[in-house]
Design an enzyme around this catalytic site. Structure first.
Site, mmCIF file in Angstrom:
data_model
loop_
_atom_site.group_PDB
_atom_site.id
_atom_site.type_symbol
_atom_site.label_atom_id
_atom_site.label_comp_id
_atom_site.label_asym_id
_atom_site.label_seq_id
_atom_site.Cartn_x
_atom_site.Cartn_y
_atom_site.Cartn_z
ATOM 1 N N GLU A 1 0.814 -1.213 0.000
ATOM 2 C CA GLU A 1 0.000 0.000 0.000
ATOM 3 C C GLU A 1 0.852 1.270 0.000
ATOM 4 O O GLU A 1 0.538 2.234 -0.700
ATOM 5 C CB GLU A 1 -0.954 0.002 1.203
ATOM 6 C CG GLU A 1 -2.206 -0.840 1.021
ATOM 7 C CD GLU A 1 -1.941 -2.330 1.143
ATOM 8 O OE1 GLU A 1 -2.798 -3.135 0.735
ATOM 9 O OE2 GLU A 1 -0.858 -2.691 1.660
ATOM 10 N N HIS B 1 -9.971 -5.670 10.579
ATOM 11 C CA HIS B 1 -10.566 -5.390 9.266
ATOM 12 C C HIS B 1 -11.964 -4.786 9.375
ATOM 13 O O HIS B 1 -12.745 -4.863 8.433
ATOM 14 C CB HIS B 1 -10.646 -6.680 8.439
ATOM 15 C CG HIS B 1 -9.327 -7.316 8.179
ATOM 16 N ND1 HIS B 1 -8.715 -8.141 9.089
ATOM 17 C CD2 HIS B 1 -8.489 -7.240 7.119
ATOM 18 C CE1 HIS B 1 -7.553 -8.551 8.599
ATOM 19 N NE2 HIS B 1 -7.391 -8.017 7.407
#
Length: 364
Positions: free
Chosen positions: A94, A163
């Site tokens: 990322e 998450h």
């Protein structure tokens, strides 16, 4: 007359005939605006396709967005249509591909950077905050950074604490960013198109559980020119007794609660924020002046959350004097998200919680 209509239906064939029969039964005439059912996933796909076609500077990059059609199939068919230069698969890094997106924006392109989930954006938060959001200011307005960071945000189902968090308050805290949070298909399409066209970095917080949900999309929203203005909330339901303010998936919960409460004579006004930053405080104030009661609903944590900001802004502004009761926040529980299904459900505001809060604030 009925027999003649039936003969016309039969001549049109079974599929065409069925459609016409449904139109006759529902009182819809052929000249009426053609609203269609479109899922949030397909609305996002339409927006991406239209913006890629409209402006050759636009490109999409992220994990599995190209050959796999996207982890959630948002970019289905785009790689085959636009090729490797416009739809770019990245490594699982990322920080790396977010930095590429920010640099490309500084160089004059208009990248759309997809995170498989915004939980992974923490790996790249230095690029989002220090590079994207501050550069226009630090360059004295010389270097705009027109990049869109998008992907699913907040709790999904059974994916655990790492998450499941909502980043609306995280990114909404930062000057230099615009932050949008769609609920419906029109929200998703219109906000994504507006975000791509904006000259500032925009964080678009979608919700994985909403991707497969169909909404009616108006004829206007099906146009390639349709955009939803950033910074403007939408009143999803008019009401007079209490204002419910929410964003993303929680908007649906508010509307469900309002549908139950109306049977008991309670009219809830439901406001879909659409944009977290800049926040449309004026619309919330106008509603509170009318209803005299305020409840905020969100899936994020309570401390320094979106609801906390709304309550503070109302308290500091002219609408405070119109409140007949203290404003109420409904939020996610102040704990890491449990994995167990029943605990997960109890950590997020449900329809029953909204109904309970409304009745409590109205003393009924």
């Amino acid at each position: 007359m009925a027999a003649a209509a039936l003969r016309r239906l039969v001549r049109g064939g079974p599929q065409q005939g069925l459609g016409r029969l449904l139109q006759l039964r529902s009182g819809i005439h052929g000249s009426a605006p053609a609203a269609v059912q479109v899922t949030v996933r397909d609305a996002l796909n339409q927006a991406l396709d239209e913006e890629l076609e409209r402006d050759e500077r636009v490109f999409l990059l992220g994990e599995e967005v190209a050959q796999y059609d996207g982890a959630y199939k948002i970019s289905r068919g785009l790689w085959k249509k636009y090729g490797d230069k416009r739809i770019i698969d990245t490594p699982i890094s990322e920080m790396g591909f977010t930095g590429i997106a920010v640099g490309a924006a500084m160089a004059g392109l208009r990248p759309i950077c997809e995170f498989m989930t915004f939980n992974f954006s923490m790996q790249a938060i230095d690029q989002v905050i220090n590079s994207a959001s501050k550069t226009l200011y630090m360059s004295a307005g010389m270097v705009p950074v027109p990049v869109v960071f998008r992907g699913p945000n907040g709790a999904s189902a059974g994916v655990g604490a790492q998450h499941s968090q909502c980043f609306a308050a995280w990114y909404g805290h930062c000057p230099g960013l615009k932050v949008v949070s769609p609920w419906s298909s029109e929200d998703a399409k219109g906000l994504l198109k507006a975000s791509v066209r904006d000259d500032n970095p925009v964080v678009m917080l979608e919700n994985e559980l909403m991707y497969g949900v169909p909404f009616e999309m108006s004829e206007e929203a099906q146009s390639k020119d349709f955009v939803v203005p950033i910074g403007k909330a939408k009143i999803e339901r008019q009401g007079t007794h209490v204002t419910l303010v929410s964003h993303s998936r929680s908007v649906g919960h508010c509307l469900e609660a309002a549908a139950v409460l109306v049977k008991e004579g309670v009219e809830c006004e439901v406001i879909n924020l659409r944009t977290i930053r800049p926040m449309d405080v004026e619309s919330i104030e106008a509603s509170v002046v009318k209803t005299n009661h305020l409840i905020t609903v969100e899936g994020g944590w309570p401390q320094f959350g979106v609801g906390a900001e709304i309550c503070a802004r109302i308290m500091e502004g002219p609408a405070f004097n119109y409140l007949d009761a203290p404003a109420v926040r409904l939020t996610g529980a102040d704990v890491p998200m449990p994995y167990a299904k029943i605990l997960e459900e109890n950590c997020l505001p449900q329809v029953k919680d909204i109904i309970f809060a409304v009745k409590k604030i109205l003393n009924i």
